[in-house]
Design an enzyme around this catalytic site. Structure first.
Site, PDB file in Angstrom:
ATOM      1  N   THR A  55       0.820  -1.216   0.000  1.00 57.83           N
ATOM      2  CA  THR A  55       0.000   0.000   0.000  1.00 57.83           C
ATOM      3  C   THR A  55       0.848   1.258   0.000  1.00 57.83           C
ATOM      4  O   THR A  55       0.439   2.295  -0.514  1.00 57.83           O
ATOM      5  CB  THR A  55      -0.936  -0.014   1.232  1.00 57.83           C
ATOM      6  OG1 THR A  55      -1.824  -1.097   1.068  1.00 57.83           O
ATOM      7  CG2 THR A  55      -1.723   1.267   1.372  1.00 57.83           C
ATOM      8  N   TYR A 103      -8.322   0.448  -2.991  1.00 57.68           N
ATOM      9  CA  TYR A 103      -7.370   1.119  -3.887  1.00 57.68           C
ATOM     10  C   TYR A 103      -6.527   0.035  -4.509  1.00 57.68           C
ATOM     11  O   TYR A 103      -6.622  -1.139  -4.153  1.00 57.68           O
ATOM     12  CB  TYR A 103      -6.478   2.087  -3.084  1.00 57.68           C
ATOM     13  CG  TYR A 103      -5.838   1.407  -1.910  1.00 57.68           C
ATOM     14  CD1 TYR A 103      -6.463   1.394  -0.666  1.00 57.68           C
ATOM     15  CD2 TYR A 103      -4.654   0.688  -2.057  1.00 57.68           C
ATOM     16  CE1 TYR A 103      -5.917   0.697   0.395  1.00 57.68           C
ATOM     17  CE2 TYR A 103      -4.113  -0.002  -0.996  1.00 57.68           C
ATOM     18  CZ  TYR A 103      -4.744   0.004   0.225  1.00 57.68           C
ATOM     19  OH  TYR A 103      -4.213  -0.695   1.265  1.00 57.68           O
ATOM     20  N   SER A 123       2.083  -7.825  -0.506  1.00 60.59           N
ATOM     21  CA  SER A 123       2.945  -8.704   0.298  1.00 60.59           C
ATOM     22  C   SER A 123       2.330 -10.075   0.547  1.00 60.59           C
ATOM     23  O   SER A 123       3.012 -11.007   0.950  1.00 60.59           O
ATOM     24  CB  SER A 123       3.314  -8.031   1.615  1.00 60.59           C
ATOM     25  OG  SER A 123       2.195  -7.899   2.454  1.00 60.59           O
ATOM     26  N   THR A 131       1.811  -4.335   4.180  1.00 64.16           N
ATOM     27  CA  THR A 131       1.717  -4.565   5.622  1.00 64.16           C
ATOM     28  C   THR A 131       1.236  -5.976   5.976  1.00 64.16           C
ATOM     29  O   THR A 131       1.443  -6.427   7.101  1.00 64.16           O
ATOM     30  CB  THR A 131       0.758  -3.540   6.278  1.00 64.16           C
ATOM     31  OG1 THR A 131      -0.515  -3.633   5.654  1.00 64.16           O
ATOM     32  CG2 THR A 131       1.309  -2.137   6.187  1.00 64.16           C
ATOM     33  N   ASP A 132       0.595  -6.662   5.008  1.00 66.71           N
ATOM     34  CA  ASP A 132       0.005  -7.971   5.350  1.00 66.71           C
ATOM     35  C   ASP A 132       1.020  -8.962   5.912  1.00 66.71           C
ATOM     36  O   ASP A 132       0.717  -9.705   6.844  1.00 66.71           O
ATOM     37  CB  ASP A 132      -0.650  -8.597   4.113  1.00 66.71           C
ATOM     38  CG  ASP A 132      -1.944  -7.893   3.717  1.00 66.71           C
ATOM     39  OD1 ASP A 132      -2.253  -6.853   4.321  1.00 66.71           O
ATOM     40  OD2 ASP A 132      -2.637  -8.388   2.808  1.00 66.71           O
ATOM     41  N   LYS A 151       0.502  -7.653  12.527  1.00 66.15           N
ATOM     42  CA  LYS A 151      -0.610  -6.802  12.091  1.00 66.15           C
ATOM     43  C   LYS A 151      -1.870  -7.286  12.802  1.00 66.15           C
ATOM     44  O   LYS A 151      -2.179  -8.471  12.776  1.00 66.15           O
ATOM     45  CB  LYS A 151      -0.762  -6.913  10.573  1.00 66.15           C
ATOM     46  CG  LYS A 151      -1.809  -5.984   9.981  1.00 66.15           C
ATOM     47  CD  LYS A 151      -1.809  -6.053   8.448  1.00 66.15           C
ATOM     48  CE  LYS A 151      -2.821  -5.073   7.882  1.00 66.15           C
ATOM     49  NZ  LYS A 151      -2.820  -5.069   6.399  1.00 66.15           N
ATOM     50  N   GLU A 176      -1.779 -29.431  27.276  1.00 69.52           N
ATOM     51  CA  GLU A 176      -3.018 -29.865  26.605  1.00 69.52           C
ATOM     52  C   GLU A 176      -2.853 -31.178  25.846  1.00 69.52           C
ATOM     53  O   GLU A 176      -3.838 -31.845  25.539  1.00 69.52           O
ATOM     54  CB  GLU A 176      -3.502 -28.770  25.654  1.00 69.52           C
ATOM     55  CG  GLU A 176      -4.068 -27.543  26.342  1.00 69.52           C
ATOM     56  CD  GLU A 176      -5.441 -27.789  26.945  1.00 69.52           C
ATOM     57  OE1 GLU A 176      -6.065 -28.820  26.648  1.00 69.52           O
ATOM     58  OE2 GLU A 176      -5.880 -26.923  27.731  1.00 69.52           O
TER      59      GLU A 176
HETATM   60  N1  GLU Z   1      -2.409  -6.560   0.775  1.00 66.50           N
HETATM   61  C1  GLU Z   1      -1.459  -5.579   0.388  1.00 66.50           C
HETATM   62  C2  GLU Z   1      -0.049  -5.909   0.873  1.00 66.50           C
HETATM   63  O1  GLU Z   1       0.145  -6.440   1.924  1.00 66.50           O
HETATM   64  C3  GLU Z   1      -1.838  -4.202   0.808  1.00 66.50           C
HETATM   65  C4  GLU Z   1      -1.883  -4.012   2.303  1.00 66.50           C
HETATM   66  C5  GLU Z   1      -0.885  -3.004   2.790  1.00 66.50           C
HETATM   67  O2  GLU Z   1       0.212  -2.877   2.282  1.00 66.50           O
HETATM   68  O3  GLU Z   1      -1.241  -2.310   3.755  1.00 66.50           O
HETATM   69  O4  GLU Z   1       0.871  -5.578   0.173  1.00 66.50           O
END
Ligand code: GLU
Length: 374
Positions: free
Chosen positions: A58, A72, A105, A138-139, A211, A331
């Site tokens: 992103t 987006y 990602s 971020t993923d 995350k 467990e």
């Molecule tokens: N799903 C995308 C990725 O991880 C966009 C999410 C992001 O970067 O915040 O690249």
């Protein structure tokens, strides 16, 4: 240092334009300049040379309108263009962009992870490189950061950064996150702290960061808290990573060319044991079972996991709760079944650690020690 960009005429022009308008770069208005002084003083002593590697995400995204904060297209803006959009960066470091991927990602796989890590390692060996920043979706930042934290053989700062909103959005977070990441990577205080993730004013260790929310800018958390903050251009550390990283680990990215298959299976009511058999048939060398609670395994799943272990596949009990320690022999009788527990690692991070550990041993006792150590 001719390879590194200095303050360009364009950047200088943008800077003065913003000072005149006094809006886009309000933090550089005269009243705020003294607050920014520590960063400038640090930079002027000797500007660090930082390579910014672009992988997509992103932070390289663009929306159709300024109100597209969650819908987006990600991974479209080239890294050099992202760097040019934050001219303040050139005041604190000499930076050079390098585009290695342009992907979301979620599309990172072992092959891409190895390619990125090997390139980072190569750059870190260059005497004229002081630190690396990686722009990343971020993923899966948490997986890449953990992998680098465990395999890079350098104490130079490596910072992974992303954003939750594209640069086109109202309240975009990428520009400040990138500026902060360069500040952290340029600061000698960041040396020897392992791979770091910098977002939302916080500095996290690659071991712990995860995350936790799909759309909020306040999404990254570490169960034991961040290592520090970035405030007004100042890098502030309050804590140190306790577990071994980079120079202290048993893995060297330069010596790893392939990672074994490790599957992650998620527990739920009425889970299907056939998933275990499918993972084994597809060649998984280990299964991370993201079990309920303290690694509890439903009675209807136990037999298929025992059968997988009998075929030589390692079984690791993890938890789907998101935090906490999975206790050995609590467990489930791990000694009896020759299973492993993940300690406190999240299933997706346990996958990274297990893949690395399996490059050196297939002994369940030794693998258990790896989980307790890292
Ligand atoms: N799903 C995308 C990725 O991880 C966009 C999410 C992001 O970067 O915040 O690249």
């Amino acid at each position: 240092m001719k390879h590194f960009a200095r303050v360009t005429t364009l950047a200088a022009a943008l800077l003065s334009a913003s000072l005149i308008t006094g809006t886009a770069h309000a933090q550089l208005a005269p009243a705020a300049q003294s607050a920014a002084a520590p960063a400038t003083a640090q930079a002027e002593a000797r500007k660090a040379n930082i390579v910014i590697i672009g992988t997509g995400g992103t932070i390289a995204g663009a929306g159709a309108s300024v109100t597209n904060t969650a819908a987006y297209q990600s991974a479209v803006v080239p890294v050099d263009k992202i760097i040019a959009s934050v001219p303040e960066i050139s005041k604190v470091a000499n930076v050079k962009g390098e585009q290695i991927f342009q992907i979301g990602s979620e599309s990172f796989n072992n092959e891409r992870l190895l390619k990125l890590a090997k390139r980072v390692s190569e750059l870190l060996k260059q005497p004229d490189v002081d630190g690396i920043v990686i722009t990343h979706g971020t993923d899966t930042i948490e997986e890449t950061a953990y992998f680098l934290n465990l395999t890079l053989k350098s104490d130079k700062p490596v910072v992974v950064v992303g954003s939750m909103r594209p640069g086109t959005a109202l309240g975009a977070d990428g520009a400040l996150n990138l500026y902060d990441a360069v500040l952290v990577a340029s600061n000698p205080a960041s040396k020897g702290k392992g791979t770091l993730a910098v977002l939302n004013d916080e500095i996290h260790t690659g071991r712990d960061v995860t995350k936790s929310n799909t759309f909020k800018t306040e999404t990254f958390r570490s169960p034991f808290g961040p290592l520090g903050y970035v405030v007004e251009g100042r890098t502030l550390f309050y804590r140190l990573p306790a577990r071994p990283h980079t120079l202290q680990t048993q893995w060297d990215i330069d010596k790893i060319d392939k990672l074994p298959e490790v599957a992650v299976l998620y527990a739920y009511g009425n889970a299907n044991p056939a998933a275990v058999d499918a993972a084994v048939k597809s060649g998984a060398k280990a299964i991370i079972y993201a079990a309920t609670g303290n690694g509890s395994v439903g009675d209807y799943m136990v037999e298929s996991l025992k059968a997988a272990r009998a075929k030589g596949v390692q079984i690791v009990r993890a938890s789907r709760t998101g935090s906490g320690v999975v206790v050995r022999n609590a467990e489930q009788p791990d000694d009896k079944y020759d299973w492993i527990v993940t300690d406190d690692q999240l299933p997706q991070k346990a996958r990274i650690l297990m893949a690395l550990a399996l490059t050196q041993t297939n002994d369940a006792k030794a693998l258990q020690q790896v989980f307790w150590k890292y």
